[in-house]
Design an enzyme around this catalytic site. Structure first.
Site: not given
Ligand SMILES: NC(=O)c1ccc[n+]([C@@H]2O[C@H](COP(=O)([O-])OP(=O)(O)OC[C@H]3O[C@@H](n4cnc5c(N)ncnc54)[C@H](O)[C@@H]3O)[C@@H](O)[C@H]2O)c1
Length: 270
Positions: A147, A160
């Site tokens: 991130s 986080y």
């Molecule tokens: N959306 C943003 O603004 C953003 C910014 C920076 C980084 N990220 C990173 O991108 C990635 C995806 O984010 P997103 O926005 O698509 O979120 P999201 O919540 O849609 O995706 C995360 C997925 O991880 C799964 N998950 C959570 N805990 C779990 C576990 N214990 N075991 C297995 N699966 C598990 C959830 O069910 C979900 O489907 C993450 O690593 C997040 O930190 C997102």
């Protein structure tokens, strides 16, 4: 124009959190570029629904807090596809309740801190450990999702953001240890990205504040991050390892305060 080198024909990719916003976009893109994908998620129903839409895909129930579940993810992928070429560690502990309670260190709840590290850091480590022998056999690679919050300070999400910083260092350690045996390891650092999880966790004024600092006309979307992941996973990135590719619409590329400068020079604000 699509270079042949960014195709993934014949490759097998595991995508953790593959049912979520960015994970699902990456599964779709890698599939469109020729890969078979293992969509691994704690939300098995959503993983199953996505896998059913893709030509060569397997849904896997995964809980990153459970080492046995992570080992089973790799074993199921090998059983089904016979190889692993890409491990995309995309899942993270997220959600409105988590984001609201993850603030500054003085007010940190120890249980929330431990759970964040269990899913994000230990889960990623165990998945890499389980996949590495198979990635060595295939000449494969790892792409970790981190991130922008791991690269710059903020008043929010200390657990986080520091967990994501730990994954960056893990990325470099794996690259240094395993590069000579043909395994690459890189990270993608998204800025704020308009996924359903993000929209649920961050109110519109905070999203607008970030959008104002981007050098595009909108926040990034899941497909934008998927492109960066698929590139790093592909042979086009064969000379890249141990790196963090920031995909944030230019947010972190300028001196802070550009939104106010823009407003000043456009005459909107004295
Ligand atoms: N959306 C943003 O603004 C953003 C910014 C920076 C980084 N990220 C990173 O991108 C990635 C995806 O984010 P997103 O926005 O698509 O979120 P999201 O919540 O849609 O995706 C995360 C997925 O991880 C799964 N998950 C959570 N805990 C779990 C576990 N214990 N075991 C297995 N699966 C598990 C959830 O069910 C979900 O489907 C993450 O690593 C997040 O930190 C997102």
């Amino acid at each position: 124009m699509t270079s042949d080198a960014i195709r993934l024909d014949g490759k097998v990719a595991i995508i953790t959190g593959g049912a979520g916003g960015i994970g699902a976009a990456t599964a779709r893109l890698m599939s469109a570029r020729g890969a078979s994908v293992a969509v691994a998620d704690i939300a098995f129903d959503r993983a199953h629904a996505l896998a059913a839409q893709l030509p060569e895909a397997l849904a896997i129930a995964l809980n990153l807090e459970d080492e046995a579940s992570i080992a089973a993810m790799v074993a199921q992928t090998l059983d089904h596809f016979g190889r692993v070429d890409v491990l995309h560690n995309n899942a993270a502990l997220l959600g409105p309740d988590i984001a609201q309670n993850d603030g500054d260190i003085e007010h940190m709840d120890t249980a929330l801190w431990d759970r964040t590290y269990a899913v994000n850091v230990r889960g990623t480590m165990v998945a890499c450990r389980a996949a590495l022998p198979h990635l060595r056999a295939s000449g494969g690679n790892i792409v970790n999702t981190v991130s922008n919050l791991a690269l710059q300070g903020h008043m929010i999400q200390a657990a986080y953001s520091s967990s994501k910083a730990a994954i960056i260092q893990m990325t470099r350690a794996i690259a240094a240890s395993h590069g000579p045996s043909g395994v690459r390891c890189n990270a993608v650092a998204p800025g704020m990205t308009a996924t359903p999880a993000l929209l649920a966790a961050f109110p519109a004024p905070l999203r607008q504040a970030v959008e104002d600092e981007t050098l595009r006309d909108r926040l990034g979307e899941a497909d934008d991050i998927a492109e960066a992941v698929a590139f790093l996973a592909s042979p086009a990135a064969r000379n890249i390892t141990g790196q963090v590719l920031v995909s944030d619409g230019g947010c972190s590329s300028h001196v802070p305060g550009i939104a106010r400068f823009r407003a000043f020079f456009s005459g909107e604000q004295a």
